[in-house]
Design a protein around this motif. Structure first.
Motif, short mmCIF file in Angstrom:
data_model
loop_
_atom_site.label_atom_id
_atom_site.label_comp_id
_atom_site.label_asym_id
_atom_site.label_seq_id
_atom_site.Cartn_x
_atom_site.Cartn_y
_atom_site.Cartn_z
N LYS A 172 0.83 -1.21 0.00
CA LYS A 172 0.00 0.00 0.00
C LYS A 172 0.86 1.25 0.00
O LYS A 172 0.52 2.25 -0.65
CB LYS A 172 -0.94 -0.02 1.21
CG LYS A 172 -2.00 -1.12 1.13
CD LYS A 172 -3.01 -1.01 2.25
CE LYS A 172 -4.05 -2.11 2.15
NZ LYS A 172 -5.20 -1.91 3.06
N VAL A 173 1.99 1.21 0.70
CA VAL A 173 2.91 2.35 0.69
C VAL A 173 3.51 2.52 -0.71
O VAL A 173 3.59 3.63 -1.24
CB VAL A 173 4.03 2.16 1.74
CG1 VAL A 173 5.09 3.24 1.58
CG2 VAL A 173 3.44 2.23 3.15
N LEU A 174 3.95 1.42 -1.32
CA LEU A 174 4.54 1.49 -2.65
C LEU A 174 3.55 2.01 -3.69
O LEU A 174 3.93 2.67 -4.66
CB LEU A 174 5.06 0.11 -3.07
CG LEU A 174 6.26 -0.44 -2.30
CD1 LEU A 174 6.60 -1.85 -2.77
CD2 LEU A 174 7.47 0.47 -2.44
N ASP A 175 2.27 1.73 -3.47
CA ASP A 175 1.24 2.16 -4.42
C ASP A 175 0.71 3.56 -4.11
O ASP A 175 -0.10 4.10 -4.85
CB ASP A 175 0.09 1.16 -4.41
CG ASP A 175 -0.81 1.31 -5.63
OD1 ASP A 175 -0.27 1.42 -6.74
OD2 ASP A 175 -2.05 1.33 -5.46
N GLY A 176 1.18 4.15 -2.98
CA GLY A 176 0.74 5.49 -2.62
C GLY A 176 -0.56 5.55 -1.85
O GLY A 176 -1.07 6.64 -1.57
N ALA A 177 -1.13 4.40 -1.50
CA ALA A 177 -2.39 4.38 -0.77
C ALA A 177 -2.18 4.58 0.73
O ALA A 177 -3.12 4.88 1.47
CB ALA A 177 -3.12 3.06 -1.00
N LEU A 178 -0.94 4.45 1.19
CA LEU A 178 -0.61 4.60 2.60
C LEU A 178 0.66 5.43 2.68
O LEU A 178 1.61 5.23 1.91
CB LEU A 178 -0.40 3.23 3.24
CG LEU A 178 -0.45 3.11 4.76
CD1 LEU A 178 -1.83 3.49 5.29
CD2 LEU A 178 -0.12 1.67 5.18
N GLU A 179 0.68 6.37 3.62
CA GLU A 179 1.82 7.29 3.71
C GLU A 179 3.07 6.63 4.22
O GLU A 179 4.18 6.90 3.75
CB GLU A 179 1.44 8.47 4.61
CG GLU A 179 2.53 9.52 4.75
CD GLU A 179 2.11 10.67 5.65
OE1 GLU A 179 2.99 11.44 6.06
OE2 GLU A 179 0.90 10.79 5.94
N SER A 180 2.92 5.75 5.22
CA SER A 180 4.08 5.14 5.85
C SER A 180 3.70 3.78 6.41
O SER A 180 2.54 3.54 6.75
CB SER A 180 4.60 6.03 6.98
OG SER A 180 5.51 5.33 7.82
#
Length: 356
Positions: free
Chosen positions: A148-156
């Motif tokens: 999710k982080v790599l896809d930009g859906a999660l900040e960290s």
């Protein structure tokens, strides 16, 4: 016999053979020799492997990385060498087993149900061109957080929130056949594995000790089925032995994903994984994968949550030694490919070991 016992897990296979003898383990290559001779299940029945002291298959080596780690010295170098031997055993064993004529060569050769299962467990990153087969109870929540982080859906990866295991994730099974084939052929593919009995114990403690949904959906039925006068249970008092009896009577292909064999979840014969990581060296192997797919340097594998209570060797020892030996031996064939393909020693449940 190995293939027949583990491919579907539909019966309590009990191979027959003459008993007796003491087997020495000169090296970790013993696993490959046993498997190649199709003698693994026979040795389970004779109780031989349980008497063998397992080698240090999964040394906790602190691999240096741009994302973390440290240390050094001779112990670390020896650990890395041991792990390279382990990895070679895994690769050779997988090639030997998957090279048999009856084994699937691609996902399209799998029966429809098995194909749906593996495609449902392969997560896709088109941006970084990799496929990850998630295995519940093998740190899959943290890997989903990374995706999710790599896809930009999660900040960290450190954002505190309850993991949603469906949203903002791309599953290979949702794609068209030609899209599936392209990614299977061209993307980097990896999976993480864990000692089968340790994984089962982790699932048991988590689902029946903490999750009400599982207590109501599975626990109530398990107690009713395997305990006299168990009709009044709320499903929160399932014993480990009752759980294992339930697994014995379940078809592997129809199991809940938290205790389905890794072989059935990820089909390592039908999907040629580029890397098989270990739960036992989770951080080092995870960081290796992140570097291999060229993820941003700020993305690191999350630290273990403070509330998490891992299954220790002592805890596993306690549960196994307080469970009927017959029950464990009957269950082993259902998970035999997880033990053999991924080079995990069979559980030591001899009287001598359990007295320690």
């Amino acid at each position: 016999e190995v293939r027949r016992a583990a491919a579907s897990g539909r019966s309590r296979s009990r191979p027959r053979g003459a008993g007796g003898g003491t087997v020495l383990l000169p090296s970790m290559l013993m696993f490959g020799v046993i498997l190649a001779s199709s003698g693994l299940l026979l040795m389970i029945e004779k109780g031989i492997l349980a008497e063998v002291k397992p080698p240090p298959l999964h040394p906790a080596a602190g691999e240096l990385s741009r994302r973390g780690g440290g240390g050094g010295g001779g112990e670390e170098a020896a650990g890395e060498l041991d792990y390279e031997v382990l990895r070679d055993i895994r690769n050779r064993t997988i090639r030997a087993v998957c090279g048999q004529r009856a084994m699937p060569r691609s996902v399209w050769e799998l029966p429809a149900g098995q194909r749906r299962t593996v495609l449902r467990h392969l997560l896709v990153s088109d941006k970084y061109r990799f496929l990850y087969c998630y295995v519940p109870k093998v740190a899959c929540s943290n890997w989903k957080r990374i995706l999710k982080v790599l896809d930009g859906a999660l900040e960290s990866v450190d954002v505190k929130l309850k993991m949603d295991h469906k949203s903002d994730l791309v599953f290979l099974g949702d794609m068209k056949p030609d899209e599936i084939s392209y990614r299977l052929k061209n993307y980097y593919k990896f999976v993480f594995v864990r000692n089968p009995m340790e994984r089962l114990l982790s699932a048991y403690r988590n689902k029946f000790g903490e999750i009400k949904e599982y207590q109501q959906k599975y626990g109530v039925e398990i107690v009713r089925r395997y305990r006299k006068n168990g009709g009044n249970s709320a499903g929160d008092d399932v014993t480990f032995s009752e759980f294992l009896r339930y697994l014995l009577d379940e078809e592997a292909e129809r199991m809940n994903e938290h205790w389905m064999p890794i072989y059935n979840l990820c089909q390592p014969c039908a999907v040629r994984y580029d890397f098989i990581g270990s739960y036992e060296r989770l951080n080092a192997d995870a960081n290796y994968v992140l570097e291999r797919v060229q993820s941003p340097s700020f993305v690191r594998f999350p630290e273990r949550q403070s509330w998490y209570k891992p299954v220790t060797a002592e805890t596993l020892h306690y549960y196994l030694c307080n469970t009927q030996r017959r029950l464990i031996k009957e269950l082993l064939p259902k998970y035999i490919l997880d033990f053999s393909l991924f080079a995990y020693p069979l559980p030591n449940i001899t009287s001598e070991f359990c007295r320690q």
